[in-house]
Design a protein around this motif. Sequence first.
Motif, short mmCIF file in Angstrom:
data_model
loop_
_atom_site.label_atom_id
_atom_site.label_comp_id
_atom_site.label_asym_id
_atom_site.label_seq_id
_atom_site.Cartn_x
_atom_site.Cartn_y
_atom_site.Cartn_z
N ARG A 45 -78.30 -32.47 30.51
CA ARG A 45 -77.09 -33.31 30.49
C ARG A 45 -76.52 -33.51 29.10
O ARG A 45 -75.48 -34.14 28.95
N ALA B 17 -86.27 -38.23 31.67
CA ALA B 17 -85.86 -39.54 31.14
C ALA B 17 -86.14 -40.66 32.13
O ALA B 17 -86.32 -41.81 31.74
N GLU C 53 -84.96 -22.60 33.72
CA GLU C 53 -83.79 -23.49 33.69
C GLU C 53 -82.74 -22.94 34.65
O GLU C 53 -82.38 -21.77 34.58
C1 LIG Z 1 -71.89 -37.67 29.83
C2 LIG Z 1 -73.28 -38.12 29.40
C3 LIG Z 1 -73.44 -38.76 28.17
C4 LIG Z 1 -74.72 -39.18 27.76
N1 LIG Z 1 -74.85 -39.78 26.54
C5 LIG Z 1 -76.10 -40.09 26.08
C6 LIG Z 1 -76.28 -40.61 24.76
O1 LIG Z 1 -75.33 -40.82 24.02
N2 LIG Z 1 -77.56 -40.88 24.34
C7 LIG Z 1 -78.64 -40.66 25.17
O2 LIG Z 1 -79.79 -40.89 24.75
N3 LIG Z 1 -78.49 -40.17 26.41
C8 LIG Z 1 -77.25 -39.88 26.88
N4 LIG Z 1 -77.09 -39.38 28.14
C9 LIG Z 1 -78.29 -39.23 28.97
C10 LIG Z 1 -79.10 -38.02 28.54
O3 LIG Z 1 -78.27 -36.89 28.56
C11 LIG Z 1 -80.24 -37.87 29.50
O4 LIG Z 1 -81.02 -39.04 29.47
C12 LIG Z 1 -81.15 -36.70 29.13
O5 LIG Z 1 -80.42 -35.51 29.03
C13 LIG Z 1 -82.18 -36.59 30.23
O6 LIG Z 1 -82.98 -35.48 29.97
P1 LIG Z 1 -83.90 -34.91 31.13
O7 LIG Z 1 -84.60 -33.74 30.54
O8 LIG Z 1 -84.68 -36.00 31.75
O9 LIG Z 1 -82.90 -34.44 32.28
P2 LIG Z 1 -81.69 -33.44 32.26
O10 LIG Z 1 -80.97 -33.49 30.96
O11 LIG Z 1 -80.92 -33.76 33.50
O12 LIG Z 1 -82.38 -32.01 32.40
C14 LIG Z 1 -82.86 -31.53 33.63
C15 LIG Z 1 -82.69 -30.03 33.62
O13 LIG Z 1 -83.27 -29.49 34.81
C16 LIG Z 1 -82.43 -28.44 35.26
N5 LIG Z 1 -82.70 -28.24 36.69
C17 LIG Z 1 -82.41 -29.08 37.73
N6 LIG Z 1 -82.85 -28.55 38.89
C18 LIG Z 1 -83.44 -27.38 38.58
C19 LIG Z 1 -84.10 -26.38 39.35
N7 LIG Z 1 -84.24 -26.49 40.68
N8 LIG Z 1 -84.60 -25.29 38.71
C20 LIG Z 1 -84.48 -25.15 37.35
N9 LIG Z 1 -83.86 -26.07 36.58
C21 LIG Z 1 -83.35 -27.17 37.18
C22 LIG Z 1 -81.02 -28.93 34.98
O14 LIG Z 1 -80.12 -27.84 34.95
C23 LIG Z 1 -81.22 -29.59 33.62
O15 LIG Z 1 -81.02 -28.68 32.57
C24 LIG Z 1 -75.84 -38.96 28.59
C25 LIG Z 1 -75.67 -38.30 29.82
C26 LIG Z 1 -74.41 -37.90 30.23
C27 LIG Z 1 -74.26 -37.18 31.54
#
Ligand SMILES: Cc1cc2nc3c(=O)[nH]c(=O)nc-3n(C[C@H](O)[C@H](O)[C@H](O)COP(=O)(O)OP(=O)(O)OC[C@H]3O[C@@H](n4cnc5c(N)ncnc54)[C@H](O)[C@@H]3O)c2cc1C
Length: 434
Positions: free
Chosen positions: A18, A395, A10
């Motif tokens: 996020r 996501a 991470e």
């Molecule tokens: C302000 C806000 C409010 C939200 N509210 C809601 C809600 O109420 N309900 C809901 O369902 N969703 C909500 N969302 C959306 C939700 O947060 C995302 O859909 C979800 O977190 C996506 O998960 P993910 O694992 O796909 O991506 P992410 O959460 O973006 O995780 C990706 C991870 O990869 C890491 N990363 C990136 N590049 C690298 C790299 N090169 N090396 C190592 N690590 C890396 C990042 O640091 C991050 O931790 C919200 C988003 C935001 C920004």
Amino acid sequence: DKGYRVCLVEGREHLGGRLCAPAFDGGPPVDAVPPILWGGHQETRTLFTLLGSQQRVHFPHSLHHTFALPAGRVVALPRLWGPASVRGPATIAGFSGISMRDRMRLMNVLERFWEQDLSLPTDLDERPVTELFDLTSQSESAVRQVWTPLSRFLLGDDPSKVSAALGAGSLRALLFGSRRNNAIGLLTGGMAETLLHPAEAHLRRSGADIRLGKPATRLLTQKDQVMGVTLQGGEPLSADWYLAALGPDALAALLPDRWLAKYASFQSLTEWDWSPRVTLRLESRGKGTKPWLRLLATGSYDWAVGIGGGKTQWPTMEIWLIAAGQSALLKRSDADLREAAVKDLQGLVPSCQPDHIQQHRVFRSERATPALRPGTRRLRATPQSPVANLFVAGAWTDTGLPASVESAVLSGRRCAEAVEEVHSSRVDKAPGAH
Ligand SMILES: Cc1cc2nc3c(=O)[nH]c(=O)nc-3n(C[C@H](O)[C@H](O)[C@H](O)COP(=O)(O)OP(=O)(O)OC[C@H]3O[C@@H](n4cnc5c(N)ncnc54)[C@H](O)[C@@H]3O)c2cc1C
């Protein structure tokens, strides 16, 4: 749990992506999302059960899809029992948030869909949600006061910008899904206590090696295979399988140019656009209330959730207001956003007076969720990438869901299953295998 050795990398100093944001006081990260589990989040509920945190999730009757309409009208979407074929039409018929004429028009079109009327469009993925409103001849007030806040709540963006196929799918799940599936959960301790800490503890107990604060900087490749990954500081890691659970742009940055040029699905990683979101969390000294959710027909924000205060287990009242897909709000100052919130809450939460607000925090994100615009279905990646030992989760991948926590969790499970499938087929083909 299946006997694989896992190394999780991470880039940030903490897990949670996020869903959380750094604390201002240097303490542990704080939740950036309200402590609720949206209806229909079955994968996430299953994950909570696996992590043993399901007892932290409650389904209060008062937490329901409820619209705050002009002139102080508050109208909830009916919650009905019974078979889906009856429940869907009965929910629409009983929803007084829109006029009877709007309800009849909506039901007429639904009936035509059931009857597979050939004159209805089949390319919903290429059209915006607003075309569904036109197709069902919804009045201007129904669109503005009900369908727009509902779309922003369910889809995370303005209905003019999201694919109609996704909108129709989410609406179908809401109207026809079972009462149990559509129940909105309240997370005691928020995402941190319900999901993030239990997930980290589970991973560590299972022997996972977790490297925090170490972004991956490059994939080491040979022909069409990943040979390793370099972390910031130069440390290389190598494994049999690589699972990228990053945003599409972050993944594209790790891939060699020749793969971006060669594979259409890698090329499309660079075509994504993002939807903005402003989330405001207020703490107020107001009187305790039952948890509530309001989709806001007017004002600056799209929806608001309130919990606690008084004698409840939350010592202060926590109110979250969310504006999805509204770039203009990103530029407004914190004080301005707080003032807009108090205005939106007037009449809704009488006890939330400006001088009752003890704390507030704004979470602004220009790139909150990948934008699921019309025609973007083709951009959503499948778990197996064109490279045999590289898998893709997140996501934004092809789950058929809006880019939410649920979509991220579902994509993770599908990715793990894809690895398992490829691994088992290799074991079966190995010399000596039966
Ligand atoms: C302000 C806000 C409010 C939200 N509210 C809601 C809600 O109420 N309900 C809901 O369902 N969703 C909500 N969302 C959306 C939700 O947060 C995302 O859909 C979800 O977190 C996506 O998960 P993910 O694992 O796909 O991506 P992410 O959460 O973006 O995780 C990706 C991870 O990869 C890491 N990363 C990136 N590049 C690298 C790299 N090169 N090396 C190592 N690590 C890396 C990042 O640091 C991050 O931790 C919200 C988003 C935001 C920004």
